[in-house]
Design a protein around this motif. Structure first.
Motif, mmCIF file in Angstrom:
data_model
loop_
_atom_site.group_PDB
_atom_site.id
_atom_site.type_symbol
_atom_site.label_atom_id
_atom_site.label_comp_id
_atom_site.label_asym_id
_atom_site.label_seq_id
_atom_site.Cartn_x
_atom_site.Cartn_y
_atom_site.Cartn_z
ATOM 1 N N GLN A 1 0.812 -1.215 0.000
ATOM 2 C CA GLN A 1 0.000 0.000 0.000
ATOM 3 C C GLN A 1 0.849 1.271 0.000
ATOM 4 O O GLN A 1 0.372 2.343 -0.384
ATOM 5 C CB GLN A 1 -0.944 0.003 1.210
ATOM 6 N N ALA A 2 2.125 1.155 0.407
ATOM 7 C CA ALA A 2 3.026 2.310 0.369
ATOM 8 C C ALA A 2 3.319 2.749 -1.057
ATOM 9 O O ALA A 2 3.856 3.839 -1.273
ATOM 10 C CB ALA A 2 4.325 1.993 1.108
ATOM 11 N N GLU B 1 6.992 -1.837 -8.236
ATOM 12 C CA GLU B 1 6.147 -2.098 -9.393
ATOM 13 C C GLU B 1 5.412 -0.833 -9.822
ATOM 14 O O GLU B 1 5.195 -0.592 -11.009
ATOM 15 C CB GLU B 1 5.147 -3.210 -9.071
ATOM 16 N N MET B 2 5.049 0.008 -8.845
ATOM 17 C CA MET B 2 4.321 1.229 -9.174
ATOM 18 C C MET B 2 5.186 2.186 -9.970
ATOM 19 O O MET B 2 4.751 2.772 -10.958
ATOM 20 C CB MET B 2 3.850 1.908 -7.885
ATOM 21 N N GLY C 1 -7.211 -2.519 0.299
ATOM 22 C CA GLY C 1 -7.337 -1.222 0.957
ATOM 23 C C GLY C 1 -6.615 -0.091 0.269
ATOM 24 O O GLY C 1 -6.711 1.067 0.715
ATOM 25 N N SER C 2 -5.906 -0.367 -0.823
ATOM 26 C CA SER C 2 -5.094 0.675 -1.449
ATOM 27 C C SER C 2 -5.951 1.739 -2.139
ATOM 28 O O SER C 2 -5.582 2.919 -2.151
ATOM 29 C CB SER C 2 -4.098 0.072 -2.437
ATOM 30 N N ALA C 3 -7.072 1.354 -2.719
ATOM 31 C CA ALA C 3 -7.942 2.339 -3.362
ATOM 32 C C ALA C 3 -8.460 3.338 -2.328
ATOM 33 O O ALA C 3 -8.526 4.545 -2.589
ATOM 34 C CB ALA C 3 -9.098 1.642 -4.073
ATOM 35 N N PRO D 1 -4.802 -0.227 -7.597
ATOM 36 C CA PRO D 1 -5.137 -1.320 -6.668
ATOM 37 C C PRO D 1 -4.517 -2.666 -7.044
ATOM 38 O O PRO D 1 -4.311 -3.509 -6.167
ATOM 39 C CB PRO D 1 -6.671 -1.374 -6.733
ATOM 40 N N GLU D 2 -4.203 -2.872 -8.318
ATOM 41 C CA GLU D 2 -3.545 -4.111 -8.715
ATOM 42 C C GLU D 2 -2.175 -4.232 -8.053
ATOM 43 O O GLU D 2 -1.710 -5.334 -7.765
ATOM 44 C CB GLU D 2 -3.360 -4.158 -10.235
#
Length: 356
Positions: free
Chosen positions: A111-112, A188-189, A335-337, A329-330
């Protein structure tokens, strides 16, 4: 990786003074009032760079405030492994603290990755916005809960300057970004951010960047100004380009089980120290980055510095919003959204509170 972690754990265990494990006579540790803590804090940066500077000040602060009962040994980048290693060591409790960044810690707390999304932060008054978000925002509380689920407790979010794209090739227009082999952190982000612009993202260890630029394995890399100076990347790349997309953000954290074992007054000392340093540390960083830019300009006058114009920034921001945000969110997971929505709202609330 597992073998290296086991080896590091063994080395550190052998290095630990007996007093940290047992009281005199080999009995269990004394009550908190009489106990002495000797603990470790690796950082993701070399000596003299922000994380290590502030980790050392934190160590001095804790020693002074506890009359020498709480002693932190700081390990600069590379002394206890690569950046991924030190985050894993903290998560496992082999070391008690870690000062890392949003890119590498997101491998352990997905989530970071919200902090790695491009074009969500304002250019102006960012340290003040961060201070407001950490102190008052819903997003940091949601993020803290995800850290704790992964055995870490974050103390805050720290600004260390905007990321510069440091390139061997000139970048005069957005089309020059296409096909640019660029080192990014192991996130990945971030890989998705840069790929959306046509860049070819290439994750690799921090210590490998210089030789990769020197040999042409990569064309460019993304770093704040201080890292370009202290790691010498400006020696092997002639063009600095500011996309105004990504602030480099540091996250000091502590192993959750260790934090919960501490006396409440020690917990409060730690939390309040880091809260009170968000803005002062950014002021120090900005002055330090400006000094280092001047040193680079003096050392290599041929180095160019370019900033994207408003139209170019608008184009990249549009790409990020259209092609990257919806798929967050992928990468961010459960909870990331909710965290992204809360962060975007918190940033707007912070700007209103600050009169921006």
């Amino acid at each position: 990786m597992k073998n290296r972690i086991v080896l590091l754990a063994l080395i550190i265990a052998l290095m630990m003074p007996a007093a940290t494990l047992f009281a005199q006579g080999g009995e269990e540790a004394a009550p908190a009032a009489d106990q002495t803590w000797n603990v470790r804090m690796p950082t993701a940066e070399v000596e003299g760079d922000p994380m290590t500077v502030w980790a050392r000040e934190f160590a001095e602060y804790m020693k002074e405030e506890t009359d020498g009962k709480f002693n932190i040994e700081v390990f600069p980048y590379g002394t206890l492994g690569e950046n991924r290693d030190i985050n894993e060591l903290a998560q496992l409790g082999v070391v008690e603290f870690v000062f890392s960044d949003y890119g590498w810690i997101s491998s352990f707390v997905p989530q970071a990755n919200v902090l790695a999304l491009h074009y969500i932060w304002p250019y102006e008054n960012l340290p003040e916005v961060l201070d407001w978000v950490v102190r008052n925002g819903e997003s940091f509380e949601l993020m803290r809960a995800k850290f704790e689920q992964n055995d870490l407790v974050p103390f805050g979010i720290f600004f260390e300057g905007w990321q510069w794209l440091t390139s061997k090739k000139p970048i005069n227009q957005l089309s020059d970004l296409r096909g640019l082999k660029t080192r990014v952190m192991g996130s990945e982000m971030l890989t998705r951010d840069y790929r959306a612009y046509g860049i070819v993202p290439t994750p690799m260890a921090y210590g490998e960047i210089y030789s990769a630029l020197q040999t042409g394995l990569i064309d460019a890399q993304s770093q704040p100004m201080f890292a370009n100076f202290s790691m010498g990347f400006y020696e092997v790349a002639d063009h600095f380009v500011q996309l105004w997309a990504e602030p480099f953000l540091g996250i000091p954290a502590i192993n959750k089980a260790f934090f919960e074992s501490l006396p409440k007054e020690y917990q409060d000392l730690m939390v309040n120290y880091w809260l009170d340093k968000i803005i002062p540390s950014a002021e120090w960083v900005n002055a330090n980055n400006e000094r280092m830019r001047k040193e680079i300009e003096k050392s290599r006058p041929e180095v160019t510095f370019t900033e994207l114009n408003d139209d170019q920034i608008a184009q990249l921001r549009s790409i990020a919003a259209k092609d990257v945000y919806p798929n967050f969110p992928e990468v961010g997971g459960a909870g990331s959204a909710e965290i992204l929505d809360a962060l975007l709202a918190d940033i707007e609330k912070a700007k209103d509170a600050l009169g921006m």
